[in-house]
Design a protein around this motif. Structure first.
Motif, PDB file in Angstrom:
ATOM      1  N   PHE A  31       0.839  -1.227   0.012  1.00 43.20           N
ATOM      2  CA  PHE A  31       0.073   0.059   0.008  1.00 43.20           C
ATOM      3  C   PHE A  31       1.014   1.169  -0.062  1.00 43.20           C
ATOM      4  O   PHE A  31       1.538   1.380   0.837  1.00 43.20           O
ATOM      5  N   LEU A  32       0.830   2.131  -1.266  1.00 46.79           N
ATOM      6  CA  LEU A  32       1.639   3.156  -1.264  1.00 46.79           C
ATOM      7  C   LEU A  32       0.760   4.343  -0.899  1.00 46.79           C
ATOM      8  O   LEU A  32      -0.361   4.724  -1.385  1.00 46.79           O
ATOM      9  N   GLN A  33       1.024   4.949   0.199  1.00 48.99           N
ATOM     10  CA  GLN A  33      -0.009   5.900   0.817  1.00 48.99           C
ATOM     11  C   GLN A  33       0.587   7.222   1.179  1.00 48.99           C
ATOM     12  O   GLN A  33       1.825   7.496   1.279  1.00 48.99           O
ATOM     13  N   ASN A  34      -0.581   8.130   1.663  1.00 48.42           N
ATOM     14  CA  ASN A  34      -0.266   9.698   1.969  1.00 48.42           C
ATOM     15  C   ASN A  34      -0.944   9.702   3.309  1.00 48.42           C
ATOM     16  O   ASN A  34      -0.959  10.726   3.875  1.00 48.42           O
ATOM     17  N   GLY A  35      -1.470   8.690   3.701  1.00 46.74           N
ATOM     18  CA  GLY A  35      -2.161   8.784   5.024  1.00 46.74           C
ATOM     19  C   GLY A  35      -2.330   7.623   6.041  1.00 46.74           C
ATOM     20  O   GLY A  35      -1.670   6.565   5.823  1.00 46.74           O
ATOM     21  N   TYR A  36      -3.237   7.709   7.063  1.00 42.20           N
ATOM     22  CA  TYR A  36      -3.403   6.735   7.975  1.00 42.20           C
ATOM     23  C   TYR A  36      -4.205   5.769   7.444  1.00 42.20           C
ATOM     24  O   TYR A  36      -5.250   5.975   7.135  1.00 42.20           O
ATOM     25  N   VAL A  84      13.826   1.209   4.915  1.00 49.09           N
ATOM     26  CA  VAL A  84      12.980   0.175   5.865  1.00 49.09           C
ATOM     27  C   VAL A  84      13.012   0.166   7.139  1.00 49.09           C
ATOM     28  O   VAL A  84      13.995   0.135   7.911  1.00 49.09           O
ATOM     29  N   LEU A  85      11.704   0.500   7.778  1.00 53.23           N
ATOM     30  CA  LEU A  85      11.505   0.472   9.109  1.00 53.23           C
ATOM     31  C   LEU A  85      10.465  -0.648   9.833  1.00 53.23           C
ATOM     32  O   LEU A  85       9.711  -1.332   9.123  1.00 53.23           O
ATOM     33  N   SER A  86      10.847  -0.555  11.212  1.00 59.10           N
ATOM     34  CA  SER A  86      10.002  -1.507  11.745  1.00 59.10           C
ATOM     35  C   SER A  86       8.624  -0.944  11.959  1.00 59.10           C
ATOM     36  O   SER A  86       8.339   0.070  11.860  1.00 59.10           O
ATOM     37  N   PRO A  87       7.480  -1.599  12.156  1.00 59.24           N
ATOM     38  CA  PRO A  87       6.249  -1.024  12.279  1.00 59.24           C
ATOM     39  C   PRO A  87       6.091  -0.061  13.492  1.00 59.24           C
ATOM     40  O   PRO A  87       5.728   0.873  13.053  1.00 59.24           O
ATOM     41  N   GLU A  88       7.015  -0.474  14.232  1.00 61.07           N
ATOM     42  CA  GLU A  88       7.103   0.797  15.525  1.00 61.07           C
ATOM     43  C   GLU A  88       7.664   2.211  14.966  1.00 61.07           C
ATOM     44  O   GLU A  88       7.370   3.258  15.513  1.00 61.07           O
ATOM     45  N   GLU A  89       8.699   2.099  14.342  1.00 58.34           N
ATOM     46  CA  GLU A  89       9.270   3.277  13.803  1.00 58.34           C
ATOM     47  C   GLU A  89       8.546   3.811  12.429  1.00 58.34           C
ATOM     48  O   GLU A  89       8.592   5.118  12.286  1.00 58.34           O
ATOM     49  N   TYR A  90       7.770   3.049  11.762  1.00 58.38           N
ATOM     50  CA  TYR A  90       6.621   3.535  10.747  1.00 58.38           C
ATOM     51  C   TYR A  90       5.641   4.447  11.251  1.00 58.38           C
ATOM     52  O   TYR A  90       5.311   5.438  10.547  1.00 58.38           O
ATOM     53  N   ARG A  91       5.173   3.936  12.296  1.00 58.56           N
ATOM     54  CA  ARG A  91       3.792   4.470  12.678  1.00 58.56           C
ATOM     55  C   ARG A  91       4.033   6.313  12.774  1.00 58.56           C
ATOM     56  O   ARG A  91       3.350   6.890  12.345  1.00 58.56           O
ATOM     57  N   PRO A  92       5.051   6.515  13.604  1.00 56.46           N
ATOM     58  CA  PRO A  92       5.361   8.115  13.754  1.00 56.46           C
ATOM     59  C   PRO A  92       5.438   8.738  12.337  1.00 56.46           C
ATOM     60  O   PRO A  92       5.211   9.737  12.185  1.00 56.46           O
ATOM     61  N   ALA A  93       6.425   8.065  11.277  1.00 55.85           N
ATOM     62  CA  ALA A  93       6.398   8.622  10.242  1.00 55.85           C
ATOM     63  C   ALA A  93       5.357   8.669   8.916  1.00 55.85           C
ATOM     64  O   ALA A  93       5.054   9.671   8.699  1.00 55.85           O
ATOM     65  N   MET A  94       4.301   7.828   9.564  1.00 57.49           N
ATOM     66  CA  MET A  94       3.152   8.046   9.095  1.00 57.49           C
ATOM     67  C   MET A  94       2.143   9.061   9.268  1.00 57.49           C
ATOM     68  O   MET A  94       1.736   9.802   8.681  1.00 57.49           O
ATOM     69  N   PHE A  95       2.287   9.273  10.528  1.00 62.60           N
ATOM     70  CA  PHE A  95       1.745  10.502  11.212  1.00 62.60           C
ATOM     71  C   PHE A  95       2.242  12.078  10.840  1.00 62.60           C
ATOM     72  O   PHE A  95       1.577  12.857  10.348  1.00 62.60           O
ATOM     73  N   GLU A  96       3.647  11.902  10.596  1.00 57.55           N
ATOM     74  CA  GLU A  96       4.270  12.901  10.128  1.00 57.55           C
ATOM     75  C   GLU A  96       3.933  13.365   8.787  1.00 57.55           C
ATOM     76  O   GLU A  96       3.847  14.536   8.418  1.00 57.55           O
ATOM     77  N   LYS A  97       3.833  12.505   8.004  1.00 59.32           N
ATOM     78  CA  LYS A  97       3.330  12.582   6.496  1.00 59.32           C
ATOM     79  C   LYS A  97       2.078  13.186   6.337  1.00 59.32           C
ATOM     80  O   LYS A  97       1.954  13.944   5.341  1.00 59.32           O
ATOM     81  N   LEU A  98       1.098  12.846   7.520  1.00 55.65           N
ATOM     82  CA  LEU A  98      -0.211  13.489   7.294  1.00 55.65           C
ATOM     83  C   LEU A  98      -0.080  14.951   7.579  1.00 55.65           C
ATOM     84  O   LEU A  98      -0.803  15.638   7.065  1.00 55.65           O
ATOM     85  N   MET A  99       0.993  15.454   8.248  1.00 53.14           N
ATOM     86  CA  MET A  99       0.962  16.724   8.707  1.00 53.14           C
ATOM     87  C   MET A  99       1.279  17.840   7.634  1.00 53.14           C
ATOM     88  O   MET A  99       1.994  17.383   7.012  1.00 53.14           O
TER      89      MET A  99
END
Length: 126
Positions: free
Chosen positions: A41-46, A111-126
């Motif tokens: 899933f190539l995404q820009n959001g949560y 390549v990130l762990s799920p724990e590292e990826y989650r903050p990056a996902m929220f940063e992309k939203l902002m």
């Protein structure tokens, strides 16, 4: 984990970022169920809640930071003086394969762990 030729990407429509999952539901409805596990899933959001609800919480996800300034121009992949490693990130089983695929066109992917990826996902939203 498979090679870069396995799986396929699903570019998540802009409407999903705005809170409507109908376009993504339609995309999933057109795919055979076994292929879901190969989706990246190539995404820009949560997407976590949607993916979990549809049994896809373990699927590979990627945050793409890519821009093309004009027709025929090379893509720019989020490399800045602050982030020389680039900002594009992926997590999940096919994250390394996506990284290889992007590297083949001189782009970076972390390549990130799920724990590292989650903050990056929220940063992309902002």
């Amino acid at each position: 984990s498979g090679g870069p030729q396995e799986g396929s990407g699903t570019c998540v429509p802009r409407e999903v970022r705005l809170g409507s999952f109908a376009p993504l539901s339609l995309i999933l409805a057109t795919r055979p169920a076994p292929s879901f596990l190969l989706q990246v899933f190539l995404q820009n959001g949560y997407l976590d809640n949607f993916l979990e609800k549809n049994g896809l919480g373990e699927n590979t996800q990627s945050l793409l930071f890519v821009a093309v300034t004009s027709l025929g121009a090379d893509p720019i992949d989020g490399i800045t003086s602050v982030n020389p490693e680039g900002l594009t990130a992926a997590t999940g089983e096919h994250a390394e394969a996506l990284k290889e695929r992007l590297a083949s066109v001189d782009m970076k992917c972390n390549v990130l762990s799920p724990e590292e990826y989650r903050p990056a996902m929220f940063e992309k939203l902002m």
